[in-house]
Design an enzyme around this catalytic site. Structure first.
Site, PDB file in Angstrom:
ATOM      1  N   HIS A   1      -5.816  -7.647  13.388  1.00  0.00           N
ATOM      2  CA  HIS A   1      -5.079  -8.291  14.466  1.00  0.00           C
ATOM      3  C   HIS A   1      -5.812  -8.040  15.763  1.00  0.00           C
ATOM      4  CE1 HIS A   1      -1.750  -9.294  17.163  1.00  0.00           C
ATOM      5  NE2 HIS A   1      -1.273  -9.982  16.151  1.00  0.00           N
TER       6      HIS A   1
ATOM      7  N   ASP B   1       1.826 -11.382   8.675  1.00  0.00           N
ATOM      8  CA  ASP B   1       1.655 -12.462   7.714  1.00  0.00           C
ATOM      9  C   ASP B   1       1.357 -11.991   6.299  1.00  0.00           C
ATOM     10  OD1 ASP B   1       2.039 -14.513   9.518  1.00  0.00           O
ATOM     11  OD2 ASP B   1       0.002 -14.316  10.265  1.00  0.00           O
TER      12      ASP B   1
END
Ligand code: ACO
Length: 424
Positions: free
Chosen positions: A302, A359
């Site tokens: 991320h 996710d």
């Protein structure tokens, strides 16, 4: 807000402090004073705005909405309550929440003519393509809420977008499977209504499963806002020109579609399916580490979190709850857990601080609920709409707001003269 400054070249520049988080150097006068720009592709060191909505400490794995930790909101709150919080700054009282939920439920229907837009798409269109088109088209239907200088109209547009997004998303799904559109039913919860519009059919009553409804609501909470990510910055940039909110949110949806952003949950589940069984994990870990192979572990890493994404923790727990409620299991979940375990003990992932993001597990739950992978990003867009409109409202109300206009480091040819085609 500032009591220190920093010297760059011959000039002093103020250093601004927020309530928490790193200080920022105010370089608004940099070009005027030095004739230089800053160079920061991907804005990794640039604060593009002031905001009081969401705070992330990526190193610590902290995510706060208006100060409240995401874990507490996911555990105790509802998506309607979080939406109110993001839009208004404080958690609502019981009366305020009832009134807000009532208002949202009264805006759930779409102008009937909008249904015809769907018929213009191929049935096999990606539902995100449909979302971009239909949400953008709202600008042509709700003229009475497009005057962005009027706070009342801005609020009505915000309510409309939050309320209509589940209807638009469910219709995109229905169109893709060739079933009739199901109208909203306003005595259901936000999540319950969406599930019914998606999975219900006119031929029989649809009973909302309370555990699935709760999981859906929690998934919406987990995606509600995430400060200045790519799609939110897109909404702000589009809105900075004075574009109407429906057009701005359509721009946000377009940005969210990409596999490095909202499309990652679809990509993560596809990857888990491709891996199939835990014995094939080492092969994929090796590929992810190979510099000559473009493959990346989807749902890992991320831009901001260099620690476990706090939303992934809630998501992993929610998978188990949904599986228990539906009395199902999915070997892909076991593959995902094992992949996480192997990756988190591998030096490559440890050194680069690559952890599962929101996710990684969301695809497994959404698929258990019955959504096809192409709908995953649509659900993300549905939930993120509240963050987008809250950020957009904050930007429009900010007296410092200016049209967004980044500069560049030009590396093309210097001035040269046109040569007629016969002489080239
Ligand atoms: N698998 C393997 N290696 C990775 C991964 C991954 N998933 N993510 C990053 N890396 C490596 C990169 O190759 C790079 O290595 P290098 O320094 O040797 O060149 C290093 O880690 C840093 O990667 P960057 O791409 O520079 O990091 P950035 O912060 O720009 O990227 C991103 C973040 C785009 C999310 C990236 O981690 C990625 O592509 N992940 C997979 C896609 C994904 O899951 N996206 C969802 C994001 S969450 C969301 O949008 C809700």
């Amino acid at each position: 807000m500032t009591d220190t400054s920093i010297k760059i070249g011959d000039s002093d520049y103020p250093v601004l402090s927020g309530t928490v988080g790193p200080d920022v150097i105010d370089i608004r006068k940099l070009y005027a004073k030095s004739g230089m720009f800053t160079y920061d592709p991907g804005f990794t060191s640039t604060a593009s705005c002031e905001s009081a909505l969401t705070y992330i400490d990526g190193d610590q794995g902290v995510l706060l909405h208006r100060g409240y930790p995401i874990g507490e909101l996911a555990e105790h709150s509802s998506f309607m309550e979080v939406s109110y919080l993001l839009l208004n700054g404080e958690l609502p009282s019981g009366d305020e929440l009832d009134k807000f939920s009532y208002t949202i439920s009264r805006h759930t229907m779409l102008h009937e003519q909008l249904a015809q837009f769907y018929r213009g798409f191929r049935r096999d269109a990606h539902p995100m393509a449909v979302m971009c088109g239909v949400v953008g088209a709202l600008s042509a239907f709700y003229h009475d809420s497009t005057d962005i200088s009027d706070p009342q109209q801005r609020m009505i547009a915000s309510h409309r977008l939050i309320a209509k997004m589940p209807t638009i998303a469910a219709m995109a799904y229905k169109y893709s499977v060739g079933q009739p559109f199901v109208y909203p039913k306003n005595d259901l919860s936000y999540a319950g209504n969406f599930l019914r519009m998606t999975f219900g059919v006119p031929a029989e009553e649809y009973e909302v499963n309370p555990a699935v409804e709760r999981a859906m609501d929690r998934i919406f909470i987990l995606h509600a806002d995430h400060e200045q990510n790519a799609s939110t910055s897109t909404v702000r940039l589009a809105g900075s020109s004075g574009a109407n909110p429906f057009a701005c949110i359509a721009a946000g949806i377009a940005c969210l579609w990409g596999p490095a952003h909202g499309g990652a949950n679809e990509a993560a589940l596809n990857m888990l399916r491709e891996i199939g069984t835990p014995d094939r994990i080492p092969e994929y870990i090796a590929r992810a580490k190979d510099k000559n192979d473009p493959f990346r572990l989807m749902g890992f890493g991320h831009r901001v979190y260099k620690n476990y994404d706090p939303r992934a923790t809630v998501m992993q727990k929610t998978v188990r709850e949904v599986f228990d409620a539906l009395n199902v299991s999915d070997p892909l979940f076991e593959t995902a857990l094992r992949l996480e375990e192997i990756a988190l003990s591998d030096d490559y992932f440890i050194e680069k601080k690559l952890f599962p993001n929101v996710d990684f597990y969301s695809g497994v739950i959404l698929s258990a609920i019955g959504f096809p992978t192409t709908m995953f990003t649509v659900l993300f867009a549905l939930a993120r709409t509240v963050g987008w409109v809250a950020q957009w409202n904050e930007m429009i109300s900010d007296p410092e707001q200016k049209i967004g206009r980044p500069r560049q480091l030009y590396t093309g040819p210097t001035e040269r003269h046109y040569v007629p085609i016969a002489e080239r």
